[in-house]
Design a protein around this motif. Sequence first.
Motif, PDB file in Angstrom:
ATOM      1  N   LEU A   1      12.154   4.889  -5.655  1.00 24.04           N
ATOM      2  CA  LEU A   1      11.784   3.973  -4.573  1.00 24.04           C
ATOM      3  C   LEU A   1      13.031   3.338  -3.968  1.00 24.04           C
ATOM      4  N   GLY A   2      13.940   2.922  -4.818  1.00 26.31           N
ATOM      5  CA  GLY A   2      15.156   2.292  -4.312  1.00 26.31           C
ATOM      6  C   GLY A   2      16.129   3.264  -3.683  1.00 26.31           C
TER       7      GLY A   2
ATOM      8  N   VAL B   1       8.844  -4.736  -7.537  1.00 28.32           N
ATOM      9  CA  VAL B   1       8.215  -5.407  -8.681  1.00 28.32           C
ATOM     10  C   VAL B   1       6.727  -5.054  -8.766  1.00 28.32           C
ATOM     11  N   VAL B   2       6.013  -5.156  -7.634  1.00 27.67           N
ATOM     12  CA  VAL B   2       4.574  -4.864  -7.629  1.00 27.67           C
ATOM     13  C   VAL B   2       4.342  -3.383  -7.923  1.00 27.67           C
ATOM     14  N   GLY B   3       5.182  -2.518  -7.361  1.00 30.60           N
ATOM     15  CA  GLY B   3       5.046  -1.089  -7.618  1.00 30.60           C
ATOM     16  C   GLY B   3       5.247  -0.753  -9.085  1.00 30.60           C
ATOM     17  N   LEU B   4       6.251  -1.366  -9.724  1.00 31.13           N
ATOM     18  CA  LEU B   4       6.487  -1.124 -11.150  1.00 31.13           C
ATOM     19  C   LEU B   4       5.288  -1.578 -11.978  1.00 31.13           C
ATOM     20  N   LEU B   5       4.768  -2.766 -11.675  1.00 28.83           N
ATOM     21  CA  LEU B   5       3.603  -3.261 -12.418  1.00 28.83           C
ATOM     22  C   LEU B   5       2.395  -2.339 -12.226  1.00 28.83           C
TER      23      LEU B   5
ATOM     24  N   LEU C   1       5.956   1.036  -1.431  1.00 30.84           N
ATOM     25  CA  LEU C   1       6.132   1.157   0.019  1.00 30.84           C
ATOM     26  C   LEU C   1       5.077   0.348   0.771  1.00 30.84           C
ATOM     27  N   LEU C   2       3.839   0.351   0.280  1.00 28.26           N
ATOM     28  CA  LEU C   2       2.778  -0.411   0.938  1.00 28.26           C
ATOM     29  C   LEU C   2       3.080  -1.910   0.905  1.00 28.26           C
TER      30      LEU C   2
ATOM     31  N   LEU D   1       3.958  -4.494   4.028  1.00 29.96           N
ATOM     32  CA  LEU D   1       3.191  -5.717   4.280  1.00 29.96           C
ATOM     33  C   LEU D   1       4.064  -6.963   4.236  1.00 29.96           C
ATOM     34  N   THR D   2       5.191  -6.899   3.543  1.00 30.03           N
ATOM     35  CA  THR D   2       6.072  -8.069   3.426  1.00 30.03           C
ATOM     36  C   THR D   2       7.303  -7.958   4.322  1.00 30.03           C
TER      37      THR D   2
END
Length: 639
Positions: free
Chosen positions: A445-446, A458-462, A544-545, A549-550
């Motif tokens: 992702l990075g 962070v949200v993707g990892l969780l 990515l989503l 959104l942010t």
Amino acid sequence: MRVEVTTFAPLSPTSNTSAVKYTTFSPVDYVVFILLLVFSLAIGLYHACHGWGRHTIDQLQMADRKMGCLPVALSLLATFQSAVAILGVPSEIYRFGTQYWFLGCSYFLGLLIPAHIFIPVFYRLHLTSAYEYLELRFNKIVRVCGTITFILQMVIYMGVVLYAPSLALNAVTGFDIWLSVLTLGIVCTVYTALGGLKAVIWTDVFQTLVMFLGQLAVIIVGSAKVGGLERVWDVASQHGLISGIELDPDPFVRHTFWTLAFGGVFMMLSLYGVNQAQVQRYLSSRTEKAAVLSCYAVFPCQQLVLCMSCLIGLVMFTYYKEYPMSAQQSAAAPDQFVLYFVMDLLRDLPGLPGLFVACLFSGSLSTISSAFNSLATVTMEDLVRPWFPQFSEARATRLSRILACSYGLLCLGMAYISSQMGPVLQAAISIFGMVGGPLLGLFCLGMFFPCANPAGAVVGLLAGLIMAFWIGIGSIVTRMGSSVAPPPLNGSHFSLPGNLSTIAMTTPMPLTPLSRPTGLQRLYSLSYLWYSAHNSTTVIVVGLLVSFLTGGMRGRTLDPRTIYPVLPRLLALLPVSWQKRLHCKSHSQDFFGDPTGLPEKMSNGMLKGIRDKEAVAESEEDPVHSGSSPTFVVQETSL
């Protein structure tokens, strides 16, 4: 290395052990086994004593970044060639045929991609911990999340790797479990803590040779006893053990060509692309070219190891066709078959049983020492030094050794916990594979998506971890609750993973085909080799989503060295005439060709910032080790 491994299942402690017949070691076997421990310890003590008092933290953690290609390659091979794999792969071949061999097809892309994408990015950032990359690309929170995830993954796994082979060895030979656990744990802790990464790499080289010799001895003696390799192949073919290419694209089939060759690529990437134990070895190479060559060199070595493991399984099958198993052996867990076979085969050749046990424990030593060293490194670099940058060199070196010793003690504690886990033991082994996929997704992702931001990471990892544990543990629980399991190709006995004891199934198999699972049961039947691909994709899609959104990276800062230019690389593969029509720039000036480290179309917006930063860096401490990352404002550009 196998991600999903059958549970070791010795006889129940409550059973009548007086009826158990153990294979005993001769004095020569003990001498061979002890020599393994002595030489491993001697290598570690040599590197510890050589320059004692003058060691720096870089020498301890990174072998002073002066290692050559060959030792690094053999260490990369040994790191995840654990005793679990040495026992598990031949058993897989013995029971289900040679379909597993097609996993070797995944090694090509699984090692080529790290060599040309991950290694150049990591090496040119001059990292010590792979998770420093996450701070440079995102922020410190993402770095800490990645580090903690890795620590939990390795702490759980290393106790199992230490305990499980000792458990199987005890069931077959009567070798005392806790004597072998303590011996391995203490020897490994001493040479890892004192000698650092250089000692770990050179002991890995020695232990790799021992593993090779042990497996080779079994193949030579076994094939000679059953009439040669040609007869081994004929018998295996007659009984349907030689598998063809199964082209079923269904991801819920455990092993097909696509599952092994392509699902295995993601498993390989999680191991050889972003795992700290491997990245640390790449970065210890004296040059980037040596690091890339070491990755190349692993490919033929992995193929050789896989072929040898498959041959052992085929030789074992042929041997037991001529010399049937005893009732005790037939009732054993599948992963004990190899040990029973070796002890039967080599019992009249003093020293060779000891060599194979040394081979087995070499796999454990190499994996555990790598875990200790990588855990001490990430704890020091990611959790200690960013908060205490004022540590002196001597104090940091001393603390790094203390951390390695602490993880050694923790490993012994985890081995004890493993002994009390019962049927959860297989779940603990599988956790290693569950966590690897989300970490791979986080790095991808990075590295490949410049628009991804810290919140998305962070949200993707969780989300990836939740998905991994949901499917992984759901699959294990479903199998444990199942009353019917698929029979092996060559017998009527098979085991169910219940309270670590083996159940011999004597009820005839039903003539009607089993119904296909539906709903969540269907999801839980996903082949374990697709876990890494599924979980890493979850991290990328959710990341990515959330980033979209942010607001993405708009108004944020980005270090361009942390991005791999996928689009320019792909466009460079087109004919020159097509590139001109698409107004593509020359591929000679991109991240890895232009001295600035930037694509041409980004240089106008960022070149001044990078040169200013380089000028400041000459008079200031390296931001990677001071806890702050270099930052550059991203202009309205697109990669």
